[in-house]
Design an enzyme around this catalytic site. Sequence first.
Site, short mmCIF file in Angstrom:
data_model
loop_
_atom_site.label_atom_id
_atom_site.label_comp_id
_atom_site.label_asym_id
_atom_site.label_seq_id
_atom_site.Cartn_x
_atom_site.Cartn_y
_atom_site.Cartn_z
N ASP A 92 0.85 -1.18 0.00
CA ASP A 92 0.00 0.00 0.00
C ASP A 92 0.90 1.23 0.00
OD1 ASP A 92 0.94 0.37 2.55
OD2 ASP A 92 -0.96 0.08 3.54
N ASP A 272 -7.89 -7.64 0.98
CA ASP A 272 -6.94 -7.78 2.09
C ASP A 272 -7.60 -7.27 3.35
OD1 ASP A 272 -5.35 -5.08 3.22
OD2 ASP A 272 -6.49 -4.79 1.38
#
Length: 377
Positions: A92, A272
């Site tokens: 990320d 996720d």
Amino acid sequence: MKFSISHTDPSSKARAGEITTDHGTIQTPIFMPVGTAGTVKGVHISELTDPIKAQIILGNTYHLYLRPGLEVIEKAGGLHKFNGWQGPILTDSGGYQVYSLAGTGRKIQEEGVKFKSHIDGSIHYFTPEGVMDIQRTIGADIMMAFDECTPYPCTYEYARKSMDMTHRWLDRCITRFNETDPKYGYNQTLFPIVQGSVYSDLRKVSAEYIASKGAFGNAIGGLSVGEPVEDMYAMADEVTDILPKDKPRYLMGVGTPANILEGIALGIDMFDCVMPTRNARNGMIFTTQGIINIKNKKWESDFSVIDPHFVNEVHGQYTKSYLRHLVRCEEMLGAMIASVCNLRFYLWMVGEARKEIQAGTFTAWKNRMIPQFMHRL
């Protein structure tokens, strides 16, 4: 990298596909275990392969930037060599950590974000360009664009201004990505992120803007920050109608087994969440029969295996009574066993969803399984 769709469900937007990266193939729909600091908490690398059967894991740009730092990671030859995981990795951008640091002196400006380290209070600055450079150094197969994750609730005006800035940041990310090269001899790709809070018109504008960039894949952010689940599904449904059908779609930070199965039905390919491991450390076990709070006294003398469906795996090696004992004593082994069990369940669940999509029976299966998986035992 390549993405192909082999099957679609006749009564939903669910699809079964395959993402090919230089570190291996990912069969979708897929759940990605979260490895915040370069490790999935409490889980050995070998366990991610078997029994968990993970195909891709996450790393966290913010945390890895602070510790161990980019110099160490680059000297190691990238995160794959540093932590020993040889499959694909997604990182990320730090956007969610920027969101979570509200109230700690964080300052968001057009140029980027100034923030304090949660470790020692030192001052740092993230820009779209800098975040691209950080992820190049980490060496993720899939890099995320730098965005602002808006809080919930927020006003329409705030959401609009934040979305517009996220789009401007995306353009800067793309420019920086295109003018730099991978460091470790394999390809990397960049996913933009759709924002817009729970406002339908903003989500549509953002999805159209992101779709216009022609990226290999696209993500949907800002939908795991406390909004009602009905809003999450509604926004995801509208966005997947706009994002290209021939590109993988990633719903960030989601979620429960029900959230994931409903997300698959809405055409999402990648998920996720920290829930499987975080909840494991607190004694919540996801099983094929339902959810167990292993701390409850009812399990004190229950010498049956944790989940009979996985009797030949970790779930079958330990009893509910023993796991309760470990968790209540705060033994590290308890959290480790519970984490492996929960991640195995999540990867099994998306694998079963894939099979049902291939068979054309996903929707009926989903509708049967959600009440079963979410039932409190």
